[in-house]
Design an enzyme around this catalytic site. Structure first.
Site, PDB file in Angstrom:
ATOM      1  N   SER A 141      71.477  69.151  20.881  1.00  0.00           N
ATOM      2  CA  SER A 141      72.722  69.370  21.625  1.00  0.00           C
ATOM      3  C   SER A 141      73.864  69.491  20.618  1.00  0.00           C
ATOM      4  O   SER A 141      73.758  68.980  19.498  1.00  0.00           O
ATOM      5  CB  SER A 141      72.983  68.157  22.524  1.00  0.00           C
ATOM      6  OG  SER A 141      74.268  68.251  23.109  1.00  0.00           O
ATOM      7  N   TYR A 184      73.969  59.128  24.198  1.00  0.00           N
ATOM      8  CA  TYR A 184      73.330  60.449  24.214  1.00  0.00           C
ATOM      9  C   TYR A 184      73.576  61.147  22.882  1.00  0.00           C
ATOM     10  O   TYR A 184      72.654  61.668  22.257  1.00  0.00           O
ATOM     11  CB  TYR A 184      73.893  61.276  25.373  1.00  0.00           C
ATOM     12  CG  TYR A 184      73.376  62.684  25.424  1.00  0.00           C
ATOM     13  CD1 TYR A 184      72.039  62.959  25.720  1.00  0.00           C
ATOM     14  CD2 TYR A 184      74.217  63.777  25.169  1.00  0.00           C
ATOM     15  CE1 TYR A 184      71.565  64.256  25.769  1.00  0.00           C
ATOM     16  CE2 TYR A 184      73.748  65.079  25.213  1.00  0.00           C
ATOM     17  CZ  TYR A 184      72.424  65.325  25.515  1.00  0.00           C
ATOM     18  OH  TYR A 184      71.949  66.612  25.557  1.00  0.00           O
TER      19      TYR A 184
HETATM   20  N1  LIG Z   1      72.383  71.711  30.012  1.00  0.00           N
HETATM   21  C1  LIG Z   1      73.141  71.383  28.994  1.00  0.00           C
HETATM   22  O1  LIG Z   1      74.374  71.559  29.039  1.00  0.00           O
HETATM   23  C2  LIG Z   1      72.521  70.838  27.724  1.00  0.00           C
HETATM   24  C3  LIG Z   1      73.325  70.884  26.573  1.00  0.00           C
HETATM   25  C4  LIG Z   1      72.803  70.404  25.380  1.00  0.00           C
HETATM   26  C5  LIG Z   1      71.501  69.937  25.335  1.00  0.00           C
HETATM   27  N2  LIG Z   1      70.729  69.897  26.467  1.00  0.00           N
HETATM   28  C6  LIG Z   1      69.360  69.386  26.316  1.00  0.00           C
HETATM   29  O2  LIG Z   1      68.454  70.360  26.815  1.00  0.00           O
HETATM   30  C7  LIG Z   1      67.241  69.720  27.215  1.00  0.00           C
HETATM   31  C8  LIG Z   1      66.845  70.249  28.584  1.00  0.00           C
HETATM   32  O3  LIG Z   1      67.860  69.916  29.513  1.00  0.00           O
HETATM   33  P1  LIG Z   1      68.303  70.894  30.694  1.00  0.00           P
HETATM   34  O4  LIG Z   1      69.706  71.263  30.456  1.00  0.00           O
HETATM   35  O5  LIG Z   1      67.300  71.959  30.914  1.00  0.00           O
HETATM   36  O6  LIG Z   1      68.343  69.847  31.910  1.00  0.00           O
HETATM   37  P2  LIG Z   1      67.352  69.601  33.134  1.00  0.00           P
HETATM   38  O7  LIG Z   1      67.335  70.819  34.003  1.00  0.00           O
HETATM   39  O8  LIG Z   1      67.781  68.304  33.712  1.00  0.00           O
HETATM   40  O9  LIG Z   1      65.910  69.448  32.460  1.00  0.00           O
HETATM   41  C9  LIG Z   1      65.515  68.287  31.782  1.00  0.00           C
HETATM   42  C10 LIG Z   1      64.026  68.195  31.787  1.00  0.00           C
HETATM   43  O10 LIG Z   1      63.623  67.026  31.050  1.00  0.00           O
HETATM   44  C11 LIG Z   1      62.660  66.356  31.835  1.00  0.00           C
HETATM   45  N3  LIG Z   1      62.486  64.947  31.493  1.00  0.00           N
HETATM   46  C12 LIG Z   1      63.378  63.945  31.538  1.00  0.00           C
HETATM   47  N4  LIG Z   1      62.791  62.791  31.170  1.00  0.00           N
HETATM   48  C13 LIG Z   1      61.501  63.077  30.912  1.00  0.00           C
HETATM   49  C14 LIG Z   1      60.374  62.318  30.487  1.00  0.00           C
HETATM   50  N5  LIG Z   1      60.430  61.001  30.308  1.00  0.00           N
HETATM   51  N6  LIG Z   1      59.194  62.976  30.271  1.00  0.00           N
HETATM   52  C15 LIG Z   1      59.097  64.304  30.480  1.00  0.00           C
HETATM   53  N7  LIG Z   1      60.106  65.059  30.910  1.00  0.00           N
HETATM   54  C16 LIG Z   1      61.293  64.452  31.113  1.00  0.00           C
HETATM   55  C17 LIG Z   1      63.128  66.563  33.271  1.00  0.00           C
HETATM   56  O11 LIG Z   1      62.078  66.240  34.160  1.00  0.00           O
HETATM   57  P3  LIG Z   1      62.305  65.694  35.673  1.00  0.00           P
HETATM   58  O12 LIG Z   1      62.517  66.906  36.527  1.00  0.00           O
HETATM   59  O13 LIG Z   1      61.050  64.972  35.978  1.00  0.00           O
HETATM   60  O14 LIG Z   1      63.511  64.796  35.644  1.00  0.00           O
HETATM   61  C18 LIG Z   1      63.451  68.050  33.198  1.00  0.00           C
HETATM   62  O15 LIG Z   1      62.279  68.810  33.283  1.00  0.00           O
HETATM   63  C19 LIG Z   1      67.505  68.218  27.169  1.00  0.00           C
HETATM   64  O16 LIG Z   1      66.923  67.671  26.004  1.00  0.00           O
HETATM   65  C20 LIG Z   1      69.032  68.129  27.102  1.00  0.00           C
HETATM   66  O17 LIG Z   1      69.466  66.969  26.427  1.00  0.00           O
HETATM   67  C21 LIG Z   1      71.225  70.337  27.662  1.00  0.00           C
END
Ligand SMILES: NC(=O)c1ccc[n+]([C@@H]2O[C@H](COP(=O)([O-])OP(=O)(O)OC[C@H]3O[C@@H](n4cnc5c(N)ncnc54)[C@H](OP(=O)(O)O)[C@@H]3O)[C@@H](O)[C@H]2O)c1
Length: 281
Positions: free
Chosen positions: A134, A147
């Site tokens: 991130s 975080y």
């Molecule tokens: N969106 C943003 O603005 C943003 C910005 C910077 C970085 N990120 C990073 O991008 C990555 C993906 O996030 P996203 O934006 O796509 O959000 P998201 O739609 O909430 O997806 C997160 C994923 O992680 C899974 N997860 C959470 N805890 C887990 C565990 N213990 N074991 C396996 N899977 C788990 C969730 O599964 P469940 O459905 O079961 O909860 C979901 O599939 C994350 O690492 C996040 O920190 C996001």
């Protein structure tokens, strides 16, 4: 038809799901892992996609998922450590359990999954590990300090790992997104009601500031940031000669430009003024 295989964590939504579809469209075999496979949706209908249960906090589920992937596809060429979640609150509001759970998923879960896959990549003599971090892993962001520190940990670990595994012909990359409208904000573990009155009032003030800022950040450049850009960069990291650290999103690029132009103190002041309301509640 490629015989290359990627294992991706957190494919139930957001970047993980988009990355699974992107690799599949490019002809890869995809182990689309998630902790609740009932959330797989249309991934189950895709050719050469195997939906596999994997919770990054559970070592047995990781080992089972790796074994299933190898039994189904024979190899793992790329690992995408994408699973993760965020959390808001003034630091004193974030209890030990909140902090430990955050690191358990975002840091230890990522390391645990890599540790299960790396021996197979070494045996193959090739591989790439892509860690989704991130901008909060490059800039110490207020109101989300646990975080931010979890993602800093993964950035630092990845940098060392990249050097360590080059002799094994295994590449390590990070993909650091700015703000994107995935499920991320609704999955955030918020602690804004914890602690004394002053903390709760300050959290409300910072939270309101952040809500407006998030909207602004997702729209730097005039259009809503497209999560597919993150999936595309992840794919490029698996298939092209890329640097260890990669950022994605107009907001992230704008911030990196400031970081590279200003002195360290000037940059920290710029970030502080942008991200933090200037008076306490
Ligand atoms: N969106 C943003 O603005 C943003 C910005 C910077 C970085 N990120 C990073 O991008 C990555 C993906 O996030 P996203 O934006 O796509 O959000 P998201 O739609 O909430 O997806 C997160 C994923 O992680 C899974 N997860 C959470 N805890 C887990 C565990 N213990 N074991 C396996 N899977 C788990 C969730 O599964 P469940 O459905 O079961 O909860 C979901 O599939 C994350 O690492 C996040 O920190 C996001």
């Amino acid at each position: 038809m490629s015989n290359q295989t990627v294992l991706i964590t957190g494919c139930s939504s957001g970047f993980g799901k988009l990355a699974a579809k992107t690799f599949q469209q490019k002809g890869w075999n995809v182990a689309a892992t998630m902790r609740s496979p009932e959330k797989a949706g249309d991934l189950v209908e895709l050719e050469n996609v195997s939906v596999i249960q994997l919770d990054v906090t559970d070592a047995d589920s990781i080992n089972n998922a790796v074994e299933k992937t190898l039994a189904t596809f024979g190899r793992i060429d790329a690992l995408v450590n994408n699973a993760g979640y965020g959390g808001h609150g003034i630091f004193e509001q974030l209890g030990d359990e909140h902090i430990k759970a955050m690191f358990e998923t975002n840091v230890f879960g990522t390391m645990r999954t890599a540790k299960a896959v790396l021996p197979h990549m070494r045996k193959q003599g090739s591989g790439v590990v892509i860690n989704v971090t991130s901008m909060a892993g490059i800039l110490g962001l207020p109101f989300t300090t646990t975080y931010s520190s979890s993602k800093f940990a993964v950035e630092g670990w990845s940098e060392g790992l990249a050097a360590e595994y080059t002799p094994f012909n295994i590449q390590v990359r990070t993909v650091a997104p700015g703000a994107f409208g995935t499920n991320f904000s609704s999955a955030t573990d918020n602690a804004v009601q914890e602690g004394d009155e002053q903390l709760v009032a300050q959290a409300a003030r910072v939270g309101a500031h952040f809500a407006g800022l998030g909207e602004q950040m997702r729209n730097v450049g005039g259009t809503e940031a497209d999560p597919q850009d993150v999936a595309d960069l992840i794919y490029r990291c698996a298939t092209e000669d890329m640097p260890v650290h990669n950022v994605v999103g107009a907001d992230a690029e704008m911030l990196m430009q400031q970081k590279n132009t200003l002195s360290q103190e000037e940059f920290l002041n710029y970030i502080r003024q942008m991200l933090t309301p200037q008076e306490a509640a």
